[in-house]
Design an enzyme around this catalytic site. Structure first.
Site, short mmCIF file in Angstrom:
data_model
loop_
_atom_site.label_atom_id
_atom_site.label_comp_id
_atom_site.label_asym_id
_atom_site.label_seq_id
_atom_site.Cartn_x
_atom_site.Cartn_y
_atom_site.Cartn_z
N MET A 1 -2.47 -4.21 32.39
CA MET A 1 -2.34 -4.27 33.85
C MET A 1 -3.70 -4.44 34.53
O MET A 1 -3.95 -3.87 35.57
CB MET A 1 -1.67 -2.98 34.36
N LYS B 1 -4.14 3.22 -3.38
CA LYS B 1 -5.24 3.94 -4.06
C LYS B 1 -4.85 4.42 -5.45
O LYS B 1 -3.80 5.00 -5.65
CB LYS B 1 -5.61 5.16 -3.21
N ASP C 1 0.82 -1.21 0.00
CA ASP C 1 0.00 0.00 0.00
C ASP C 1 0.86 1.26 0.00
O ASP C 1 2.04 1.22 0.34
CB ASP C 1 -0.84 0.05 1.29
#
Ligand SMILES: C[S@@+](CC[C@H](N)C(=O)[O-])C[C@H]1O[C@@H](n2cnc3c(N)ncnc32)[C@H](O)[C@@H]1O
Length: 241
Positions: free
Chosen positions: A166, A58, A35
């Site tokens: 966590m 694109k 890409d």
């Protein structure tokens, strides 16, 4: 014989931020589909390595859906020719990268695949600009959204995927609080223990059930993912091609 498709995260653009694993599969690839976000530096590196590369970013004449369909079809076609295909995507393939859609397509077409994480711009870019995303006393939350979908910006805190670090010791309280805030008690939850290591294990449940599962089983370092995408991950994991 069918080849294999590796869906690979290229990191934020600096070739030195490619992972060792990404580099390894790039080295053995027959063809690389990449890409625009992969960037010029990595593209140049692939050319220097003498790799066959195909730009699938694109083009002005294609719309998003058409482009994605073309990429999906090309991956499958190349794999059916017996090739090792690397589908190289900017950052991490599963963070606003349509990697999940590509995996769904590969599964539907019975193509063997692997997914290799990449360093997401979410983490790497602020850090390279010396901005700590969390800082004691300043921020203990990272809220990642897409600028493409702002209708529900307020609700997205609750509707999107929540990742808890966590949180193992307080998982029951975390789930209870999210239910109080309005999250569906059946919202899927995955707890990933020893992530990426040989002894990685993933435990599945929902906001009501996961607490007991974790208390009984999870001894190592763990990260919690809360949201509907957990079901998708479960589906991806159940396919051994
Ligand atoms: C379609 S999203 C893909 C995100 C990618 N999968 C990731 O994990 O980083 C593209 C957006 O990521 C951000 N982005 C990606 N690489 C970047 C970089 N090197 N510098 C700044 N922003 C970047 C920009 O906001 C860009 O519009």
């Amino acid at each position: 014989m069918t080849g294999k498709v590796y869906i690979v995260g290229a990191g934020p653009g600096d070739p030195e931020l490619l992972t060792v694993k990404a580099l390894k599969v790039i080295e053995m690839a027959d063809v690389i589909l990449y890409d625009r976000l992969v960037g010029k530096s990595i593209e140049d590196m692939l050319k220097r390595m003498g790799k066959e590369i195909i730009y699938v970013g694109k083009n002005s004449y294609e719309n998003g859906a058409e482009r994605q369909r073309n990429i999906n079809e090309l991956m499958v076609k190349l794999a059916r020719e017996g090739k090792i295909v690397v589908r190289l995507k900017g950052g991490d393939p599963f963070v606003f990268g349509r990697g999940g859609e590509e995996v769904e397509y590969l599964i539907r077409n019975n193509i063997p695949f692997e997914v290799i994480p990449g360093l997401s711009s979410v983490i790497a870019v602020p850090t390279s600009a010396k901005i700590p995303l969390t800082h004691k006393g300043l921020s203990s939350t990272i809220f990642v959204i897409t600028g493409r979908n702002l209708e529900d910006i307020g609700k997205s805190a609750l509707n999107g995927t929540i990742v808890v670090l966590m949180g193992k010791e307080k998982i029951k309280e975390i789930c209870r609080r999210l239910i109080e805030l309005g999250k569906d008690p059946k919202t899927p939850v995955a707890v990933i223990e020893n992530g990426t290591l040989d002894n990685q294990r993933v435990y599945y449940g929902n906001l009501e059930t996961i607490g007991d599962i974790v208390e009984k089983n999870v001894k190592g370092v763990a990260l919690i993912v809360i949201g509907d995408v957990v079901e998708l991950g479960k589906k991806f994991n159940s396919r051994k091609l």
